[in-house]
Scaffold this active site. Structure first.
Site, mmCIF file in Angstrom:
data_model
loop_
_atom_site.group_PDB
_atom_site.id
_atom_site.type_symbol
_atom_site.label_atom_id
_atom_site.label_comp_id
_atom_site.label_asym_id
_atom_site.label_seq_id
_atom_site.Cartn_x
_atom_site.Cartn_y
_atom_site.Cartn_z
ATOM 1 N N LYS A 118 73.568 27.321 -65.560
ATOM 2 C CA LYS A 118 72.910 28.359 -66.367
ATOM 3 C C LYS A 118 73.967 29.309 -66.937
ATOM 4 O O LYS A 118 74.936 29.656 -66.246
ATOM 5 C CB LYS A 118 71.935 29.119 -65.462
ATOM 6 C CG LYS A 118 71.041 30.139 -66.164
ATOM 7 C CD LYS A 118 70.084 30.761 -65.139
ATOM 8 C CE LYS A 118 69.166 31.780 -65.797
ATOM 9 N NZ LYS A 118 68.283 32.429 -64.804
ATOM 10 N N SER A 193 63.558 32.526 -66.065
ATOM 11 C CA SER A 193 64.554 32.570 -67.109
ATOM 12 C C SER A 193 65.475 31.340 -67.141
ATOM 13 O O SER A 193 66.234 31.177 -68.089
ATOM 14 C CB SER A 193 65.409 33.824 -66.974
ATOM 15 O OG SER A 193 66.012 33.867 -65.725
ATOM 16 N N SER A 217 62.810 33.023 -61.315
ATOM 17 C CA SER A 217 63.404 32.332 -62.457
ATOM 18 C C SER A 217 63.910 30.932 -62.207
ATOM 19 O O SER A 217 64.333 30.269 -63.155
ATOM 20 C CB SER A 217 64.551 33.181 -63.012
ATOM 21 O OG SER A 217 64.013 34.352 -63.583
#
Lengths: 548, 147
Positions: A118, A193, A217
């Site tokens: 990420k 997210s 997330s």
């Protein structure tokens, strides 16, 4: 003013299936979600990669090329990645590994495993933007500890994935750069997210991926994308190199297409780190000593006893299966509960009376802490600067230009909650609610071995659905935030489908364990997964491409 | 555990009396979801401030404090949304939290490092990221203005 929310791309002209998957291998019945004809349960891609490499069945270069091929075909539709390195760099790493294997050298447990990271987790050799224009082009001078450990064990970082800016959001639409699509339905979000990391594993663009979980997330996108998501106990994995959003809540988590894979990756990156004062010293970095014992949790289903989870006490959180939860989700969770009973568990409903207070408490704590953490982005030492004649204007303009709307709003809300005189009214009260919630979990976990709930009240939203309504978006986090407040570990695995898309939309089951109880969660999760019948979680976009 | 449950239920009831239109169960904020009717019901009472001594958010002032130069359009766009969320935060004011210790975070030990300086090996990469650098200074505009 920067338009930070991408308008949804017109999707009507995209092919329904990609060229290499002209027919779904699953027959669709319009009136009910996809059913399968007894496909085998998922196996560990990490373990089979290792086996294939060491037995010279495939080379690391072959495996890399096959994934990159799939990545290149799917990426224009999914947009999971913000950054992909030059393929020749990756090939060089794979070739080097192949040479070492051929020479009979020892290679690490993640050798040849493709990991996506990420983009709020720092990587020295690739840009790390946090999904924000304020860090566009930024190259950190160091690797995050989690990345460093994965690489030391032989993992190949295949790229940086898309996210909501600085982790603030639940759809990945908050990225300053692009909107990622859900592999199960390209008109829907992958969740957030860590949407890019979830989509990348779901579409098998990589084997496993790293995400971050502050309020859900990792777990919510895992549910939306039909993959396994694992949030560790706070303090289990070093946060060094994770761009801080809310320091008392942030964790780095793992995605995999099987419980075993998420667990093996977590095992690899866990342990005390002297660069993170909140990383626990008490849980040993058991990477080399206990590997055989750890891997023994992931044996094949054929060696299970008839009631392999006999005696396990499972608590279904009552507040998560009532008002406001989709009927299809409730039904999937009840089916999961029945499955647990078939495995020998006793399943009871448990009530956590303070449950609903967690959501506002979480958002007070998270916005307050983020307002402090994001003050470092001032355009002076790194990131993008908007020049001005005076320092204050330089700060103001650089930040206004670099941050998106959601980030700005959360910083302002946090600034308000922490204003002089308001600390007692908001932040301190939220911390007190945090104590109540922690205590209620402790009590419930004294009476139950694990707690279960949905990971989200609904399946994946349509792109644009939650765009202008912050409270509606926050509401979707109700299942996940309390776990972060309590600092507990949680595993999400796909347990069923609801209608939607072309083959149904996946629904994830969340399993919550006691602090540092990841091993038990993984053991139980693996057994649940391996014995779940009639469900295979491969999105139609790649169904033809995947060998079973 | 019963004590906590009773405490929260009592708080919710007094909140209901204060606001007028309300769901009895403490699962109020939990029942926010896509369905418009329930959302509107939630919003209708959330617009009442539950703590009169706190000033409502002044977005311009907050933006100055947070060093973000907002445009007038942004201020206009953000103000109602921020107000709405702050109001929603306000429900914590009616929960009885006397004698509850605040938690800083989950239980972790406090591991301090030794107070020994170390040299960072990648200084060049770090300096390379600085937008405005003139060896050996990080260049900034003037700090103080005449007015």
């Amino acid at each position: 003013m920067i338009l930070t929310l991408q308008t949804p791309r017109p999707l009507s002209r995209l092919p329904r299936f990609l060229p290499f998957s002209t027919n779904a291998s699953i027959t669709l019945n319009q009136s009910q979600p996809a059913t399968c004809t007894s496909p085998p349960p998922p196996h560990s891609q990490i373990l089979s990669t290792r086996h294939s490499l060491l037995s010279r069945q495939f080379s690391a270069a072959d495996l890399l090329r096959s994934h990159l091929n799939r990545l290149n075909l799917t990426e224009p539709h999914l947009r999971s990645f913000l950054h992909l390195p030059d393929p020749s760099d990756l090939l060089a790493q794979a070739d080097s590994l192949d040479r070492r294997i051929a020479a009979g050298e020892d290679v690490g447990p993640l050798a040849g495993v493709l990991v996506a990271v990420k983009d709020n987790i720092c990587t020295a050799d690739m840009p790390s933007t946090g999904g924000s224009r304020i860090l566009e082009g930024y190259r950190p001078p160091f690797d995050a500890t989690a990345v460093k450990r994965a690489k030391e064990l032989g993992a190949i970082v295949v790229g940086k994935t898309n996210l909501d800016e600085f982790g603030m959001g639940s759809t990945t639409e908050g990225s300053a750069f692009q909107v990622t699509a859900n592999p199960w339905d390209l008109s829907r979000v992958p969740g957030g997210s860590s949407g890019g990391s979830a989509a990348a594993v779901s579409a098998r663009q990589c084997v496993v991926s790293l995400g971050s979980d502050t309020g859900g997330s990792v777990r919510q996108p895992a549910s939306f994308c039909g993959v396994v998501g694992l949030k560790p106990t706070y303090g289990r994995v070093s946060r060094f190199g994770l761009m801080a959003y809310a320091s008392s809540l942030d964790t780095i988590g793992c995605f995999g297409s099987s419980v075993a894979d998420a667990g093996i990756l977590l095992h690899a990156i866990s342990g005390h780190d002297r660069f993170d004062a909140t990383s626990s010293n008490q849980i040993p970095k058991f990477i080399s000593q206990d590997v055989p014992n750890f891997l023994s949790h992931f044996v094949s289903a054929s060696s299970f006893e008839s009631k392999p989870l006999k005696g396990l006490r499972v608590g279904l959180i009552r507040e998560t299966i009532g008002d406001g939860v989709d009927a299809g989700v409730i039904s999937a969770i009840h089916s999961a509960a029945s499955h647990f009973e078939e495995l020998g568990c006793s399943v009871n409903e448990v009530s956590l009376p303070s449950f609903s207070l967690g959501l506002p408490a979480y958002y007070i704590l998270a916005s307050s802490e983020s307002s402090s953490n994001l003050s470092r982005y001032d355009g002076i030492r790194y990131g993008n600067q908007v020049y001005a004649d005076e320092l204050d204007s330089l700060y103001g303009s650089s930040r206004a230009n670099g941050f998106g709307s959601e980030v700005k709003m959360r910083i302002l809300m946090g600034t308000y909650a922490l204003s002089a005189g308001y600390y007692d009214a908001y932040y301190k009260r939220a911390q007190q609610v945090r104590t109540i919630i922690r205590n209620s979990f402790t009590e419930a976990l004294n009476q139950n071995d694990i707690l279960i709930s949905p990971a989200a009240p609904s399946p994946a939203y349509k792109i644009g659905e939650k765009k202008n309504d912050p409270l509606a978006m926050y509401a979707g986090d109700i299942m996940t935030v309390n776990v972060n407040l309590a600092g507990l570990p949680a595993l999400v695995l796909p347990c069923g489908f609801v209608e939607g898309g072309t083959a149904g939309l996946p629904i994830g089951l969340q399993m919550i364990g006691a602090a540092f109880g990841e091993e038990e969660l993984l053991r139980v999760g693996h057994i649940f997964e391996q014995t779940l019948e009639n469900c295979r979680f491969v999105p139609p976009i790649i169904a033809e491409d995947i060998a079973s | 555990m019963g004590g906590v449950g009773a405490m929260v239920k009592g708080a919710s009831y007094s909140y209901a009396v204060f606001c007028g239109s309300f769901l009895r169960s403490p699962r109020l904020s939990f029942s926010i979801h896509n369905k418009k009717e329930k959302l509107l019901k939630f919003r209708s009472f959330s617009s009442k401030s539950t703590c009169p001594s706190l000033q409502p958010p002044d977005v311009s002032r907050l933006a100055k404090t947070a060093q973000i130069s907002l445009t007038p359009d942004e201020i206009e766009e953000f103000a109602p949304k921020i107000q709405q969320v702050i109001d929603w935060f306000g429900q914590l004011h009616d929960v009885d939290l006397q004698s509850v210790e605040p938690s800083i975070r989950a239980e972790t030990e406090n591991n301090l490092r030794d107070n020994v300086p170390e040299t960072f090996d990648h200084r060049d990469a770090m300096i390379g990221a600085v937008p405005s650098y003139e060896e050996p200074y990080i260049k900034v505009p003037r700090v103080l203005s005449m007015d």
